[in-house]
Design a protein around this motif. Structure first.
Motif, PDB file in Angstrom:
ATOM      1  N   ASN A   1       3.566   0.493 -13.406  1.00  0.00           N
ATOM      2  CA  ASN A   1       2.834  -0.157 -12.314  1.00  0.00           C
ATOM      3  C   ASN A   1       3.055  -1.672 -12.321  1.00  0.00           C
ATOM      4  O   ASN A   1       2.998  -2.309 -13.376  1.00  0.00           O
ATOM      5  CB  ASN A   1       1.336   0.106 -12.449  1.00  0.00           C
ATOM      6  CG  ASN A   1       1.015   1.563 -12.718  1.00  0.00           C
ATOM      7  OD1 ASN A   1       1.144   2.015 -13.849  1.00  0.00           O
ATOM      8  ND2 ASN A   1       0.626   2.287 -11.687  1.00  0.00           N
ATOM      9  N   GLN A   2       3.303  -2.233 -11.154  1.00  0.00           N
ATOM     10  CA  GLN A   2       3.353  -3.686 -11.019  1.00  0.00           C
ATOM     11  C   GLN A   2       1.926  -4.227 -11.084  1.00  0.00           C
ATOM     12  O   GLN A   2       1.024  -3.673 -10.471  1.00  0.00           O
ATOM     13  CB  GLN A   2       3.942  -4.090  -9.670  1.00  0.00           C
ATOM     14  CG  GLN A   2       5.398  -3.747  -9.456  1.00  0.00           C
ATOM     15  CD  GLN A   2       5.862  -4.275  -8.113  1.00  0.00           C
ATOM     16  OE1 GLN A   2       5.982  -5.479  -7.915  1.00  0.00           O
ATOM     17  NE2 GLN A   2       6.103  -3.371  -7.173  1.00  0.00           N
ATOM     18  N   LEU A   3       1.726  -5.300 -11.827  1.00  0.00           N
ATOM     19  CA  LEU A   3       0.446  -6.004 -11.830  1.00  0.00           C
ATOM     20  C   LEU A   3       0.660  -7.286 -11.037  1.00  0.00           C
ATOM     21  O   LEU A   3       1.394  -8.177 -11.474  1.00  0.00           O
ATOM     22  CB  LEU A   3       0.002  -6.305 -13.258  1.00  0.00           C
ATOM     23  CG  LEU A   3      -0.166  -5.082 -14.173  1.00  0.00           C
ATOM     24  CD1 LEU A   3      -0.675  -5.514 -15.543  1.00  0.00           C
ATOM     25  CD2 LEU A   3      -1.126  -4.077 -13.558  1.00  0.00           C
TER      26      LEU A   3
ATOM     27  N   LEU B   1      -8.482  -4.182 -15.135  1.00  0.00           N
ATOM     28  CA  LEU B   1      -7.040  -3.932 -15.103  1.00  0.00           C
ATOM     29  C   LEU B   1      -6.647  -2.789 -16.043  1.00  0.00           C
ATOM     30  O   LEU B   1      -5.856  -1.913 -15.669  1.00  0.00           O
ATOM     31  CB  LEU B   1      -6.272  -5.199 -15.487  1.00  0.00           C
ATOM     32  CG  LEU B   1      -6.061  -6.224 -14.370  1.00  0.00           C
ATOM     33  CD1 LEU B   1      -5.548  -7.545 -14.943  1.00  0.00           C
ATOM     34  CD2 LEU B   1      -5.076  -5.692 -13.323  1.00  0.00           C
ATOM     35  N   VAL B   2      -7.207  -2.793 -17.245  1.00  0.00           N
ATOM     36  CA  VAL B   2      -6.893  -1.711 -18.186  1.00  0.00           C
ATOM     37  C   VAL B   2      -7.400  -0.375 -17.641  1.00  0.00           C
ATOM     38  O   VAL B   2      -6.691   0.644 -17.705  1.00  0.00           O
ATOM     39  CB  VAL B   2      -7.512  -1.984 -19.570  1.00  0.00           C
ATOM     40  CG1 VAL B   2      -7.171  -0.836 -20.526  1.00  0.00           C
ATOM     41  CG2 VAL B   2      -6.999  -3.297 -20.143  1.00  0.00           C
TER      42      VAL B   2
ATOM     43  N   ASP C   1       2.384   5.482 -10.062  1.00  0.00           N
ATOM     44  CA  ASP C   1       2.976   4.225 -10.507  1.00  0.00           C
ATOM     45  C   ASP C   1       2.821   3.126  -9.445  1.00  0.00           C
ATOM     46  O   ASP C   1       3.601   2.192  -9.381  1.00  0.00           O
ATOM     47  CB  ASP C   1       4.451   4.406 -10.867  1.00  0.00           C
ATOM     48  CG  ASP C   1       5.286   4.887  -9.680  1.00  0.00           C
ATOM     49  OD1 ASP C   1       4.728   5.092  -8.580  1.00  0.00           O
ATOM     50  OD2 ASP C   1       6.510   5.065  -9.852  1.00  0.00           O
ATOM     51  N   ILE C   2       1.772   3.239  -8.604  1.00  0.00           N
ATOM     52  CA  ILE C   2       1.549   2.241  -7.565  1.00  0.00           C
ATOM     53  C   ILE C   2       1.056   0.929  -8.170  1.00  0.00           C
ATOM     54  O   ILE C   2       0.580   0.890  -9.300  1.00  0.00           O
ATOM     55  CB  ILE C   2       0.555   2.752  -6.508  1.00  0.00           C
ATOM     56  CG1 ILE C   2      -0.840   2.937  -7.127  1.00  0.00           C
ATOM     57  CG2 ILE C   2       1.053   4.044  -5.879  1.00  0.00           C
ATOM     58  CD1 ILE C   2      -1.911   3.250  -6.109  1.00  0.00           C
ATOM     59  N   PRO C   3       1.126  -0.178  -7.420  1.00  0.00           N
ATOM     60  CA  PRO C   3       0.737  -1.497  -7.950  1.00  0.00           C
ATOM     61  C   PRO C   3      -0.784  -1.654  -8.098  1.00  0.00           C
ATOM     62  O   PRO C   3      -1.568  -0.936  -7.473  1.00  0.00           O
ATOM     63  CB  PRO C   3       1.270  -2.474  -6.893  1.00  0.00           C
ATOM     64  CG  PRO C   3       2.231  -1.691  -6.065  1.00  0.00           C
ATOM     65  CD  PRO C   3       1.759  -0.284  -6.098  1.00  0.00           C
ATOM     66  N   ILE C   4      -1.150  -2.636  -8.918  1.00  0.00           N
ATOM     67  CA  ILE C   4      -2.546  -3.037  -9.060  1.00  0.00           C
ATOM     68  C   ILE C   4      -2.641  -4.529  -8.748  1.00  0.00           C
ATOM     69  O   ILE C   4      -1.870  -5.331  -9.276  1.00  0.00           O
ATOM     70  CB  ILE C   4      -3.074  -2.792 -10.483  1.00  0.00           C
ATOM     71  CG1 ILE C   4      -2.934  -1.324 -10.883  1.00  0.00           C
ATOM     72  CG2 ILE C   4      -4.549  -3.227 -10.581  1.00  0.00           C
ATOM     73  CD1 ILE C   4      -3.390  -1.036 -12.315  1.00  0.00           C
TER      74      ILE C   4
ATOM     75  N   THR D   1       0.869  -1.181   0.000  1.00  0.00           N
ATOM     76  CA  THR D   1       0.000   0.000   0.000  1.00  0.00           C
ATOM     77  C   THR D   1       0.901   1.224   0.000  1.00  0.00           C
ATOM     78  O   THR D   1       1.966   1.202   0.605  1.00  0.00           O
ATOM     79  CB  THR D   1      -0.921   0.046   1.242  1.00  0.00           C
ATOM     80  OG1 THR D   1      -0.145  -0.019   2.442  1.00  0.00           O
ATOM     81  CG2 THR D   1      -1.919  -1.083   1.215  1.00  0.00           C
ATOM     82  N   PRO D   2       0.521   2.304  -0.718  1.00  0.00           N
ATOM     83  CA  PRO D   2      -0.728   2.416  -1.449  1.00  0.00           C
ATOM     84  C   PRO D   2      -0.758   1.529  -2.689  1.00  0.00           C
ATOM     85  O   PRO D   2       0.268   1.242  -3.284  1.00  0.00           O
ATOM     86  CB  PRO D   2      -0.785   3.893  -1.813  1.00  0.00           C
ATOM     87  CG  PRO D   2       0.655   4.312  -1.878  1.00  0.00           C
ATOM     88  CD  PRO D   2       1.334   3.533  -0.802  1.00  0.00           C
ATOM     89  N   SER D   3      -1.943   1.099  -3.054  1.00  0.00           N
ATOM     90  CA  SER D   3      -2.160   0.287  -4.249  1.00  0.00           C
ATOM     91  C   SER D   3      -3.652   0.304  -4.526  1.00  0.00           C
ATOM     92  O   SER D   3      -4.441   0.789  -3.717  1.00  0.00           O
ATOM     93  CB  SER D   3      -1.677  -1.152  -4.024  1.00  0.00           C
ATOM     94  OG  SER D   3      -2.401  -1.757  -2.966  1.00  0.00           O
ATOM     95  N   ILE D   4      -4.036  -0.233  -5.672  1.00  0.00           N
ATOM     96  CA  ILE D   4      -5.453  -0.416  -5.917  1.00  0.00           C
ATOM     97  C   ILE D   4      -5.708  -1.881  -6.231  1.00  0.00           C
ATOM     98  O   ILE D   4      -4.798  -2.608  -6.647  1.00  0.00           O
ATOM     99  CB  ILE D   4      -6.000   0.489  -7.043  1.00  0.00           C
ATOM    100  CG1 ILE D   4      -5.467   0.062  -8.413  1.00  0.00           C
ATOM    101  CG2 ILE D   4      -5.689   1.947  -6.782  1.00  0.00           C
ATOM    102  CD1 ILE D   4      -6.129   0.822  -9.558  1.00  0.00           C
ATOM    103  N   SER D   5      -6.937  -2.322  -6.008  1.00  0.00           N
ATOM    104  CA  SER D   5      -7.342  -3.690  -6.296  1.00  0.00           C
ATOM    105  C   SER D   5      -8.538  -3.653  -7.231  1.00  0.00           C
ATOM    106  O   SER D   5      -9.395  -2.773  -7.107  1.00  0.00           O
ATOM    107  CB  SER D   5      -7.722  -4.413  -5.001  1.00  0.00           C
ATOM    108  OG  SER D   5      -6.621  -4.483  -4.116  1.00  0.00           O
ATOM    109  N   VAL D   6      -8.587  -4.589  -8.166  1.00  0.00           N
ATOM    110  CA  VAL D   6      -9.693  -4.635  -9.116  1.00  0.00           C
ATOM    111  C   VAL D   6     -10.336  -6.016  -9.091  1.00  0.00           C
ATOM    112  O   VAL D   6      -9.692  -7.015  -8.771  1.00  0.00           O
ATOM    113  CB  VAL D   6      -9.231  -4.292 -10.551  1.00  0.00           C
ATOM    114  CG1 VAL D   6      -8.644  -2.896 -10.609  1.00  0.00           C
ATOM    115  CG2 VAL D   6      -8.209  -5.314 -11.055  1.00  0.00           C
ATOM    116  N   ASP D   7     -11.623  -6.046  -9.430  1.00  0.00           N
ATOM    117  CA  ASP D   7     -12.324  -7.324  -9.484  1.00  0.00           C
ATOM    118  C   ASP D   7     -13.570  -7.161 -10.338  1.00  0.00           C
ATOM    119  O   ASP D   7     -14.011  -6.037 -10.612  1.00  0.00           O
ATOM    120  CB  ASP D   7     -12.717  -7.786  -8.076  1.00  0.00           C
ATOM    121  CG  ASP D   7     -13.020  -9.276  -8.024  1.00  0.00           C
ATOM    122  OD1 ASP D   7     -12.589 -10.000  -8.932  1.00  0.00           O
ATOM    123  OD2 ASP D   7     -13.688  -9.721  -7.074  1.00  0.00           O
TER     124      ASP D   7
END
Length: 210
Positions: free
Chosen positions: A190-192, A127-128, A140-143, A80-86
């Motif tokens: 960004n790291q995926l 993700l996109v 440029d934080i991770p996802i 964190t910080p980061s974002i999560s997707v679903d």
């Protein structure tokens, strides 16, 4: 039997994790700018609380701060910080929607819904959308995503769906085409990262319909 809940208080009279609503309420009731949320597991609450309790900023502001930590498959650290997707789908195919949230606070950052789609398409588009959202905000934080297929599709810059094109899916396929075009014409730092559900519980962006 009632489900046990854990309450994270980021801003309140005494920030921390509480096991009952009555105690949590005492910490936040009447407190100016209180920030708190309930979780269904202690691990989830601890991950959300993090190491900087009481230092919660707005989602967009926090997204601009890159994490200096690293994550390997053998570690239990959530960046964190980061974002999560679903994504979620009522039937497959069926009514499909996806969202992106702040991993730490679960604040919804974006959400889209389509009348007909598949879960894999939703995971891909999420993700996109996340990459485009972060690039627009200079972050440029991770996802995080829990979909192996979607992560592979992003790598190949191609949505490998077998969904049939028809009147109900016209808008969706137009969105897919724009997403693929964006991937081809943009770069990102960004790291995926694959969300480890067995280790960390459901991804923060989960719709809770299982």
């Amino acid at each position: 039997m009632a489900k046990v809940k854990y309450y994270v208080v980021w801003k309140g009279r005494k920030p921390g994790i509480y096991k009952d609503w009555a105690t949590c309420k005492k910490m936040v009731d009447g407190f100016d700018g209180a920030s708190f949320k309930s979780f269904t597991s202690l691990l989830e609450a601890e991950n959300a609380y993090g190491s900087k309790s009481g230092a919660v900023s707005s989602p967009i502001q926090s997204l601009k701060s890159s994490s200096k930590s690293t994550l390997s498959s053998k570690k239990t650290v959530i960046l964190t910080p980061s974002i999560s997707v679903d994504a979620a789908c009522s039937g497959n195919p069926g009514v499909m929607e996806y969202q992106g949230v702040d991993t730490h606070t679960k604040e919804v950052l974006f959400h889209k819904k389509y009348p007909l789609g598949t879960n894999n398409i939703g995971e891909f588009l999420a993700l996109v959308h996340g990459l485009a959202f972060l690039k627009k905000n200079g972050s440029d934080i991770p996802i995080y995503s829990d979909s192996v297929n979607a992560l592979l599709w992003i790598k190949n810059k191609k949505c490998k769906t077998t969904l049939v094109k028809n009147n109900k899916t016209t808008e969706l396929f137009e969105t897919i085409a724009r997403a693929e075009e964006w991937l081809k014409n943009n770069t990102w730092k960004n790291q995926l990262i694959k969300w480890e559900t067995e280790r960390w519980g459901e991804i923060p962006a989960d719709f809770g319909r299982k």
